[in-house]
Design an enzyme around this catalytic site. Sequence first.
Site, PDB file in Angstrom:
ATOM      1  CB  SER A 661      25.847  39.812  22.466  1.00 38.21           C
ATOM      2  OG  SER A 661      24.582  40.414  22.675  1.00 38.21           O
ATOM      3  CG  ASP A 788      22.060  26.449  27.345  1.00 39.59           C
ATOM      4  OD1 ASP A 788      22.214  27.682  27.327  1.00 39.59           O
ATOM      5  OD2 ASP A 788      21.965  25.773  26.314  1.00 39.59           O
TER       6      ASP A 788
END
Length: 851
Positions: A661, A788
Amino acid sequence: MAHALIFFLVAHPLIFLSNPVAIFAAESTNKSEIDRQALLFFRDGITIHPLGVLSSWANGSTYCNWEGLVGELSPSLANLTSLARLDLGNNLFSGAIPKDLGNNMPLSTLILSRNNLTGQIPATLFANATSLTTVDLQQNSLTGVIPQFDKVTSLKYLYVTENLVSGSIPPSIGNVSSLHFILLDQNMLTGSIPENLSFNRLSGHVPLPLYNMSALKYFSLGRNGLHGQLPSDISYSLPNLQVLVMQSTNLVGSIPPSLENASNVQVLDLSNNSLHGRVPSLGSLANLHQVLLGRNQLEAYDWQFLASLTNCSQPTKLSLEENMLNGSLPRSIGNLSASLENLFFGSNQISGSIPVEISNLINLTLLSMENNLFTGSIPPTMGKLQNLFILNLSRNKLSGQIPSSTGNITQLGKLFLDDNGLSGNIPSSLGQCLSMVQLNLSYNSLGGSLPEELFAGPSLSLGVDLSFNKITGEIPEEIGNLATIVLLNVSNNLITGSIPSTLSSCYALSSLCMEGNGLSGNIPEFFENFTLLEKLDLSHNNFVGLPFSDFFQNSTLVILDGNKGLCSSPSALKLPFCYDTIESKKHGVPNHVTLLLVVIPSGTIASILLLWFVVALWKKDKEAEQKSENFSRNNETLKKLSYDDILKATNCFSMVHQISSNRPGSVYVGRFKYDKSLVAIKVFNLNEPGAYESYFIECEVLRNTLHRNLMRPVTLCSTLDTENHELKALIFKFLVNGSLERWLHCEYYSGMPERVLSLGQRICIAADVASALDYIHNQVTPPLVHCDLKPSNILLDIDMTARLGDFGSAKFLFPGLIVPKSLAEVGGTIGYMAPGEKVTLAFMQTYNFFY
């Protein structure tokens, strides 16, 4: 000089961004009410600040204690009177720019770039903050028009790139004689291009007096809705101009001859317009680095422009592709500066032979002359271009043999000679090009056998296309060395023999075409293990054995027609129907019904037995067909998901099912009703700023990419939940070996057993990641950067194949986009080690990857 200029352009707005929070330089007393009120004006105009930078800015507190406010605690602080610098770039601010920003303060630097700001640029900003020298508003979502510049006389840097600004260029911009940089590209500006810079007019006949802008060095208007002609007196009005970018701006007319007098120009980009006429002589531009005139309607005439470029001492890129250049390429091309690295002449009408003198350009890394009318042979001296990485001579009329000296270009990575009239054998010396990743020699008259050396050295990971030639012999066993190849096409040749078993090592294949040859023997069963295979064409050969599995019954994937020794049951493929036992199907034996008709005597008993035999087989075939239909129906159900399906698969988004998450969303593991396989369900948290952008950029990336080392979605779900809130989710195959992060740092994950990667596994994972980056950087159009890259975004399949995922921060590098060169500008989330995409192996070492 040009590289330094461009670097300064990119880096300048980021010089003060080494801190993750906003930085302020204040020139005021500790309790200056003017400064405090100014900062509160700014705070009230920002509706969302997710990073919490403004949370400490309270009405009743002293602004010197506010987070992000920086100043020197010295006696001189008491003499400072107002805010001079405001830098909030690279945050997640939303809302509009406050109208009162700049009131009662000599604000000199305003940096609000790379946020989510909306609304218009306040007209009062330039009216009140008269001391502004830098305004950086690029990469937001600002709308409206650019306000007038009547009072901002000291402005040097204006960056409004990548917004939604419309209207015309304000006429008063011409009064700002101090301007050095103007970047207005990638907006929605309209109006005509100024016809005369001494007295210009945009739409509506508004004067644009740019004749005072003698200090201007960088002028970029590319990718807008402007139109008109290039100003005829641009070199006289802008004597210090170094970079002129007007690509994709609907320019018409010819390139004015006066451009030859712009002696300081280093980068000239007029590509993708409708310019016509001759290419002007540019020899007087001694400092010229890049000439980008591609995708116009320009003509060469006597090629004098090419001869004039010999006076330019340091050009690195010459782009004239997709024009109307004709005639023969002059030998004077060999007199161009040795600094030339990229040469684009593709898609013109250039005829004649390729000059031998082109081999003098020893620093060329890219030579693109495809889709022309070149004749004759490829010069043997081409082997002197030792730095060449891409050589594209496809779609010409070249003849003769491929020079063996081509193998001397050991750095060669991509070779395209397709659609010519080349003959002779494929030179074995190409095996010396160990960096080669892509080879296309299709649609020629090449003969002889496939050289073993070609498959023994280079990786050829992006593909080999040798189709439509006259190649003979068998496929070498060395083909198995191409473990990462994604495309192999040897169709329509004269190849014989069987498919070598070593081909089973090429597990990354997505397309394999061998049709139209003389291949024989059994079709190998290992093809059903190629999980990435999307096309297998073995048609029109002499195969006699077909494995009995569902894989070979998929007519959208496998093409087998034209093999007389094959039959199929059920007849999903275009093959004769097999009336034999299941065991016989494994070996592709002849039709037994015909055999029964010949052997069994005629009579009642024979007829009954035959009827019983056929009916029994028909029932089995119907059962298999029904099973196949059920399977297809289940897959179709999987493609169309509802909110209820997502809810059941995740057990109401249970924490037990949650894998990970973060701010944009969460990932759950689950299983849908009609599918036995586990899936990873990425649900986006649309309440978080930037989540929408992350979802749409991931969809755009997944729509435009296809590579074995990239995560591919099974499907997506865009619907409403029970409360009519939007739900957006991406569904991927669940990779049982998890992320690389969990393997490298298993001690941080409770309940995870200690796992050790062998040296071989580490090297393979590094190679997989590098292959994925090479693909998105060099094969995707426009190029794509991940932004990323880190271990937690590298997933490992059951066979430890690494797949790069999570493209929510990715960016496409559209033409004209200024590529960041400062580490401070690079994005990413926690764990990202910039610039990982440029030095993948160094990135791995940062995490003790090889130790």
